[in-house]
Design a protein around this motif. Sequence first.
Motif, short mmCIF file in Angstrom:
data_model
loop_
_atom_site.label_atom_id
_atom_site.label_comp_id
_atom_site.label_asym_id
_atom_site.label_seq_id
_atom_site.Cartn_x
_atom_site.Cartn_y
_atom_site.Cartn_z
N ASP A 108 12.77 133.44 7.53
CA ASP A 108 11.36 133.04 7.55
C ASP A 108 10.49 134.11 8.21
OD1 ASP A 108 11.94 130.72 6.29
OD2 ASP A 108 11.51 129.39 7.97
N VAL A 109 10.99 134.65 9.32
CA VAL A 109 10.22 135.67 10.05
C VAL A 109 10.19 136.97 9.25
CG1 VAL A 109 10.13 137.02 12.18
CG2 VAL A 109 10.80 134.61 12.26
N VAL A 110 11.33 137.38 8.74
CA VAL A 110 11.41 138.62 7.96
C VAL A 110 10.50 138.54 6.75
CG1 VAL A 110 12.94 140.05 6.54
CG2 VAL A 110 13.73 139.20 8.76
N GLN A 111 10.55 137.43 6.04
CA GLN A 111 9.74 137.29 4.82
C GLN A 111 8.24 137.25 5.13
OE1 GLN A 111 11.46 133.86 2.81
NE2 GLN A 111 13.50 134.78 3.02
N ALA A 112 7.87 136.60 6.24
CA ALA A 112 6.46 136.56 6.63
C ALA A 112 5.94 137.96 6.95
CB ALA A 112 6.28 135.63 7.83
N LEU A 113 6.71 138.72 7.71
CA LEU A 113 6.27 140.06 8.11
C LEU A 113 6.30 141.04 6.94
CD1 LEU A 113 7.94 140.20 11.61
CD2 LEU A 113 5.49 140.13 11.14
N ASN A 114 7.28 140.89 6.05
CA ASN A 114 7.31 141.72 4.84
C ASN A 114 6.07 141.47 3.98
OD1 ASN A 114 9.73 142.91 5.46
ND2 ASN A 114 10.96 141.67 4.06
N LEU A 115 5.69 140.21 3.85
CA LEU A 115 4.51 139.87 3.06
C LEU A 115 3.26 140.46 3.69
CD1 LEU A 115 3.06 138.36 0.80
CD2 LEU A 115 3.13 136.29 2.22
N MET A 116 3.16 140.37 5.02
CA MET A 116 2.00 140.95 5.70
C MET A 116 1.92 142.45 5.46
SD MET A 116 2.13 138.82 9.32
CE MET A 116 0.79 139.77 10.08
N ALA A 117 3.08 143.13 5.51
CA ALA A 117 3.10 144.57 5.28
C ALA A 117 2.74 144.91 3.84
CB ALA A 117 4.48 145.13 5.62
N THR A 118 3.10 144.05 2.91
CA THR A 118 2.77 144.28 1.51
C THR A 118 1.27 144.14 1.27
OG1 THR A 118 4.94 143.45 0.81
CG2 THR A 118 3.20 143.49 -0.85
N LEU A 119 0.64 143.20 1.97
CA LEU A 119 -0.77 142.89 1.74
C LEU A 119 -1.73 143.84 2.46
CD1 LEU A 119 -0.63 138.99 2.13
CD2 LEU A 119 -0.93 140.26 0.00
N ASN A 120 -1.32 144.35 3.61
CA ASN A 120 -2.24 145.12 4.45
C ASN A 120 -1.66 146.51 4.73
OD1 ASN A 120 -3.70 146.19 6.73
ND2 ASN A 120 -4.39 144.11 7.22
N PRO A 121 -2.33 147.58 4.34
CA PRO A 121 -1.80 148.93 4.53
C PRO A 121 -1.68 149.36 5.99
CG PRO A 121 -4.07 148.99 3.73
CD PRO A 121 -3.63 147.57 3.64
N ASN A 122 -2.26 148.58 6.89
CA ASN A 122 -2.16 148.91 8.32
C ASN A 122 -0.96 148.24 8.99
OD1 ASN A 122 -4.61 150.40 8.30
ND2 ASN A 122 -5.76 148.48 8.39
N ILE A 123 -0.13 147.57 8.20
CA ILE A 123 1.01 146.84 8.75
C ILE A 123 2.31 147.39 8.16
CG2 ILE A 123 2.13 144.58 8.97
CD1 ILE A 123 -0.61 143.28 8.65
N THR A 124 3.30 147.61 9.00
CA THR A 124 4.65 147.98 8.54
C THR A 124 5.65 147.01 9.17
OG1 THR A 124 5.11 149.51 10.37
CG2 THR A 124 4.03 150.42 8.41
N HIS A 125 6.80 146.88 8.52
CA HIS A 125 7.84 146.01 9.06
C HIS A 125 9.22 146.53 8.69
CE1 HIS A 125 10.52 142.31 8.87
NE2 HIS A 125 10.29 142.52 10.14
N VAL A 126 10.12 146.48 9.66
CA VAL A 126 11.51 146.82 9.39
C VAL A 126 12.41 145.71 9.93
CG1 VAL A 126 11.62 148.23 11.49
CG2 VAL A 126 13.38 148.49 9.74
N MET A 127 13.29 145.22 9.08
CA MET A 127 14.34 144.29 9.50
C MET A 127 15.52 145.10 9.99
SD MET A 127 17.05 142.20 7.21
CE MET A 127 18.14 143.62 7.44
N ILE A 128 16.07 144.72 11.15
CA ILE A 128 17.18 145.46 11.73
C ILE A 128 18.35 144.52 11.97
CG2 ILE A 128 17.91 146.95 13.64
CD1 ILE A 128 14.82 147.34 14.18
N ASP A 129 19.48 144.80 11.33
CA ASP A 129 20.69 144.00 11.53
C ASP A 129 21.28 144.35 12.89
OD1 ASP A 129 23.09 142.71 11.50
OD2 ASP A 129 23.81 143.55 9.61
#
Length: 531
Positions: A132-153
Amino acid sequence: MLDANLKQQLDTYLQNIVNPIEVSVSVDDSPKAKELKELATEIAGLSSKISMTEASDKRSPSMAIAPAGQEPRVRFAGIPMGHEFTSLVLALLQAGGHPSKADPALLEQVRNLEGEFHFETYISLSCQNCPDVVQALNLMATLNPNITHVMIDGALFQDEVDERQVMAVPSVYLNGQHFGQGRMTLAEIVNKVDSGAAHRKAAELNEKAPYDVLIVGGGPAGAAAAIYAARKGIRTGLVAERFGGQVMDTVGIENFISVPYTEGPKLVASLEQHVKDYDVDVMTEQKAAKLNSGELVELTLESGATLSSRSVILATGARWREMNVPGEQEYRGKGVAYCPHCDGPLFKGKRVAVIGGGNSGIEAAIDLAGIVEHVTVLEFGDSLRADEVLQRKARSLSNVEIIMNAQTTEVRGDGKKVVGLTYTDRATGESKPVDVAGIFVQIGLVPNTEWLKGSDLKLSKHGEIEIDTRGATSMPGVFAAGDVTTVPFKQIIIAMGAGSTAALGAFDHLIRTPAPAAIQAAKAHAEAESA
């Protein structure tokens, strides 16, 4: 890498890609890097709109996803399989122009966020809360060019986990600083970074007209109550911190009648969709603070907003019971954990303790035994309360030790993380230490009723809301259902039945109670305008 069935499913999903996308991988000579490259190659081979390249990244193996020709803003450090496979699929679709189904107003709020937001989320692939958290942050990064997100195992990048003392997942960092931990929805994250959101939302809620039925809580009891109330054609609202409640933290569900097996998040998604199929005003990210009964029942929220209704159904559920010993709060999330499925992989090869000898405690010990070096189970009583089949399984494991008559008295740490615990042998009175890196607390539930103490609502000695056979409480017009009440068995299916009962009880109350003059006047005015 992908079996035939999974590949067929993925191929179907990828048909929804509208615009070309690029998948770039950063690999080294490790076996995991080979797996990731194989995965990326198979994905690229499923769609002519996906191309694959190799690139250098500070973390290897890792995979970046972006619209063709754009700098990547979404990355997966590790192999996004297990619970994170859905996160990978959604990232591919969203990068390819497939629209999100999230609330349009919330999506616009993300697009309008100003500032630089660089998110990092540490996860475990067995964590059902992390996607849920990963998908929310990925979506935010997709929508806004000022946002990046990395999932780390976290299991793959153990050095980072140790350096940042990550001992619970999901654990989110923003611009290098710890941002949050545990399950968070898209709305919760957005509202946390958007400083004016809470004030705007409170003002909006204050303008809401009175409801006929207002449900407080979004778990199985609250969802069932909302559906049954809405089907009666009455004005229905549902307010909750999050949809799903404790069920969101439940992995396997095998006793939900007619469904041999499901998982908590999947069941919650179905519940939420069922509620949204009806005319229910759903308000999440809101926490109840006070309840007052008068001509209308008034619910005050922590945000300062006030909602009113002719009747209210309380379904606020319960939460994990804490040990309430020195060190527990200090080291919560730093070795003290409550979800073995989520946080277990972070303790790979280490020694841990499980507090509690009921079904949840012994199940946790069995699960953890396959990951960690050693599990010590501490049970307060002189015998285990778990089902016999679970006891036999636990006792058959060479790295599981069970200690009876053990009262945990202290969580010990070095200032940064847990290093052990101390318990008292109730048979001898002797105090004994146990050196462990993690402590998983599994000692039952406590009702979420602190906010009701001091009100006119009658609570049991355990803090549960007392109800009658119709779900009615001691306060006129107020009903309750589910784990927050005196119902003897805390089960999902029982909570659903109780929610339905409370809704029918509330409806019966409404048809036998004249509507307040203010509501009658408002309805007459609305009917006149629509005529």
